[in-house]
Design a protein around this motif. Structure first.
Motif, PDB file in Angstrom:
ATOM      1  N   GLY A 175      17.885 -19.448 -44.237  1.00 18.85           N
ATOM      2  CA  GLY A 175      17.904 -20.046 -42.909  1.00 18.85           C
ATOM      3  C   GLY A 175      16.567 -20.655 -42.552  1.00 18.85           C
ATOM      4  N   ALA A 176      16.521 -21.234 -41.359  1.00 18.58           N
ATOM      5  CA  ALA A 176      15.298 -21.849 -40.837  1.00 18.58           C
ATOM      6  C   ALA A 176      14.614 -20.854 -39.903  1.00 18.58           C
ATOM      7  N   TYR A 177      13.283 -20.790 -39.988  1.00 17.93           N
ATOM      8  CA  TYR A 177      12.509 -19.830 -39.211  1.00 17.93           C
ATOM      9  C   TYR A 177      11.313 -20.506 -38.548  1.00 17.93           C
ATOM     10  N   VAL A 178      10.932 -19.944 -37.397  1.00 16.87           N
ATOM     11  CA  VAL A 178       9.729 -20.391 -36.707  1.00 16.87           C
ATOM     12  C   VAL A 178       8.902 -19.149 -36.387  1.00 16.87           C
ATOM     13  N   VAL A 179       7.654 -19.166 -36.836  1.00 19.22           N
ATOM     14  CA  VAL A 179       6.692 -18.129 -36.497  1.00 19.22           C
ATOM     15  C   VAL A 179       5.801 -18.718 -35.409  1.00 19.22           C
ATOM     16  N   ARG A 180       5.727 -18.039 -34.272  1.00 18.35           N
ATOM     17  CA  ARG A 180       4.849 -18.482 -33.189  1.00 18.35           C
ATOM     18  C   ARG A 180       3.728 -17.455 -33.050  1.00 18.35           C
ATOM     19  N   TYR A 181       2.521 -17.950 -32.831  1.00  4.92           N
ATOM     20  CA  TYR A 181       1.384 -17.046 -32.706  1.00  4.92           C
ATOM     21  C   TYR A 181       0.555 -17.412 -31.483  1.00  4.92           C
ATOM     22  N   LYS A 182      -0.061 -16.390 -30.941  1.00 10.28           N
ATOM     23  CA  LYS A 182      -1.007 -16.536 -29.839  1.00 10.28           C
ATOM     24  C   LYS A 182      -2.149 -15.590 -30.173  1.00 10.28           C
ATOM     25  N   VAL A 183      -3.322 -16.154 -30.423  1.00 10.50           N
ATOM     26  CA  VAL A 183      -4.450 -15.347 -30.858  1.00 10.50           C
ATOM     27  C   VAL A 183      -5.639 -15.536 -29.934  1.00 10.50           C
ATOM     28  N   LEU A 184      -6.481 -14.519 -29.920  1.00 12.01           N
ATOM     29  CA  LEU A 184      -7.734 -14.579 -29.191  1.00 12.01           C
ATOM     30  C   LEU A 184      -8.842 -14.589 -30.227  1.00 12.01           C
ATOM     31  N   SER A 185      -9.632 -15.649 -30.235  1.00 15.13           N
ATOM     32  CA  SER A 185     -10.749 -15.706 -31.176  1.00 15.13           C
ATOM     33  C   SER A 185     -11.895 -14.879 -30.620  1.00 15.13           C
ATOM     34  N   ALA A 186     -12.829 -14.530 -31.476  1.00 18.65           N
ATOM     35  CA  ALA A 186     -13.943 -13.663 -31.091  1.00 18.65           C
ATOM     36  C   ALA A 186     -14.773 -14.263 -29.961  1.00 18.65           C
ATOM     37  N   ASP A 187     -14.751 -15.591 -29.813  1.00 14.49           N
ATOM     38  CA  ASP A 187     -15.532 -16.224 -28.750  1.00 14.49           C
ATOM     39  C   ASP A 187     -14.785 -16.266 -27.414  1.00 14.49           C
ATOM     40  N   GLY A 188     -13.574 -15.695 -27.373  1.00 16.53           N
ATOM     41  CA  GLY A 188     -12.840 -15.590 -26.126  1.00 16.53           C
ATOM     42  C   GLY A 188     -11.820 -16.677 -25.858  1.00 16.53           C
ATOM     43  N   HIS A 189     -11.659 -17.632 -26.750  1.00 20.42           N
ATOM     44  CA  HIS A 189     -10.682 -18.701 -26.561  1.00 20.42           C
ATOM     45  C   HIS A 189      -9.317 -18.294 -27.119  1.00 20.42           C
ATOM     46  N   ILE A 190      -8.264 -18.681 -26.422  1.00 21.59           N
ATOM     47  CA  ILE A 190      -6.890 -18.396 -26.851  1.00 21.59           C
ATOM     48  C   ILE A 190      -6.339 -19.622 -27.555  1.00 21.59           C
ATOM     49  N   THR A 191      -5.682 -19.388 -28.682  1.00 20.95           N
ATOM     50  CA  THR A 191      -5.028 -20.457 -29.428  1.00 20.95           C
ATOM     51  C   THR A 191      -3.571 -20.083 -29.633  1.00 20.95           C
ATOM     52  N   GLU A 192      -2.687 -21.032 -29.417  1.00 22.94           N
ATOM     53  CA  GLU A 192      -1.257 -20.836 -29.652  1.00 22.94           C
ATOM     54  C   GLU A 192      -0.780 -21.894 -30.633  1.00 22.94           C
ATOM     55  N   GLY A 193       0.224 -21.545 -31.420  1.00 20.90           N
ATOM     56  CA  GLY A 193       0.782 -22.506 -32.351  1.00 20.90           C
ATOM     57  C   GLY A 193       2.026 -21.963 -33.000  1.00 20.90           C
ATOM     58  N   SER A 194       2.566 -22.739 -33.931  1.00 21.37           N
ATOM     59  CA  SER A 194       3.772 -22.319 -34.621  1.00 21.37           C
ATOM     60  C   SER A 194       3.748 -22.795 -36.064  1.00 21.37           C
ATOM     61  N   LEU A 195       4.544 -22.141 -36.861  1.00 25.36           N
ATOM     62  CA  LEU A 195       4.681 -22.420 -38.281  1.00 25.36           C
ATOM     63  C   LEU A 195       6.169 -22.362 -38.598  1.00 25.36           C
ATOM     64  N   ARG A 196       6.695 -23.426 -39.149  1.00 21.72           N
ATOM     65  CA  ARG A 196       8.122 -23.474 -39.509  1.00 21.72           C
ATOM     66  C   ARG A 196       8.267 -23.382 -41.025  1.00 21.72           C
ATOM     67  N   PHE A 197       9.305 -22.675 -41.458  1.00 21.46           N
ATOM     68  CA  PHE A 197       9.638 -22.661 -42.877  1.00 21.46           C
ATOM     69  C   PHE A 197      11.133 -22.403 -43.025  1.00 21.46           C
ATOM     70  N   THR A 198      11.652 -22.750 -44.184  1.00 20.50           N
ATOM     71  CA  THR A 198      13.078 -22.586 -44.473  1.00 20.50           C
ATOM     72  C   THR A 198      13.248 -21.794 -45.758  1.00 20.50           C
ATOM     73  N   VAL A 199      14.185 -20.873 -45.738  1.00 21.01           N
ATOM     74  CA  VAL A 199      14.545 -20.099 -46.930  1.00 21.01           C
ATOM     75  C   VAL A 199      15.913 -20.600 -47.377  1.00 21.01           C
ATOM     76  N   THR A 200      15.999 -21.113 -48.624  1.00 19.59           N
ATOM     77  CA  THR A 200      17.261 -21.650 -49.108  1.00 19.59           C
ATOM     78  C   THR A 200      18.156 -20.559 -49.681  1.00 19.59           C
ATOM     79  N   GLY A 201      17.550 -19.498 -50.208  1.00 23.63           N
ATOM     80  CA  GLY A 201      18.340 -18.436 -50.830  1.00 23.63           C
ATOM     81  C   GLY A 201      18.796 -18.783 -52.229  1.00 23.63           C
ATOM     82  N   ARG A 202      18.421 -19.942 -52.725  1.00 23.02           N
ATOM     83  CA  ARG A 202      18.780 -20.352 -54.099  1.00 23.02           C
ATOM     84  C   ARG A 202      17.686 -19.892 -55.040  1.00 23.02           C
ATOM     85  N   HIS A 203      17.996 -18.957 -55.880  1.00 23.67           N
ATOM     86  CA  HIS A 203      17.005 -18.456 -56.840  1.00 23.67           C
ATOM     87  C   HIS A 203      17.083 -19.269 -58.131  1.00 23.67           C
ATOM     88  N   PRO A 204      15.926 -19.666 -58.640  1.00 25.48           N
ATOM     89  CA  PRO A 204      15.944 -20.474 -59.887  1.00 25.48           C
ATOM     90  C   PRO A 204      16.473 -19.702 -61.077  1.00 25.48           C
TER      91      PRO A 204
END
Length: 127
Positions: free
Chosen positions: A98-127
């Motif tokens: 299936g298709a997946y989205v990882v969303r993150y919200k992090v605090l860097s050591a300097d105090g700034h917040i960063t948000e973002g996402s990472l998409r990936f797909t798993v086909t399930g087809r093994h070679p």
């Protein structure tokens, strides 16, 4: 007259510090890579940033398709933590194809917040 007033106000401002302008944490590398199409589901997600991350204050969720975002635990200690302050490592349970989205919200050591996402797909087809 107005131009002179604006120039005077700008002259009174402190100079910009380039290190402060670019202080937000930026993802330099991810595993899986952004928009990756994988035969098998990854055992974990790794996000490498350009600065130290406050892991205990970071939040990560996983969404499958159009489903609900599920909170994930960030590895702080142990074999999955990688002991590197610039990385978030998130162990994953086995994932079906299936298709997946990882969303993150992090605090860097300097105090700034960063948000973002990472998409990936798993086909399930093994070679």
């Amino acid at each position: 007259m107005a131009i002179g007033l604006v120039a005077a106000l700008l002259a009174g401002l402190p100079p910009l510090d380039p290190s402060r302008v670019a202080a937000h944490a930026i993802v330099l590398e991810s595993v899986p890579a952004r928009d990756a199409v994988l035969d098998r589901a990854p055992a974990r997600v790794v996000l490498r940033f350009n600065s130290k991350i406050e892991k205990r204050l970071s939040r990560v969720t996983l969404t499958a398709g159009r489903g609900t975002a599920v909170p994930l635990a960030v590895a702080n200690e142990g074999p999955d933590s990688d002991e590197r302050p610039d990385r978030l490592i998130v162990p994953l349970d086995p994932l079906p194809a299936g298709a997946y989205v990882v969303r993150y919200k992090v605090l860097s050591a300097d105090g700034h917040i960063t948000e973002g996402s990472l998409r990936f797909t798993v086909t399930g087809r093994h070679p």
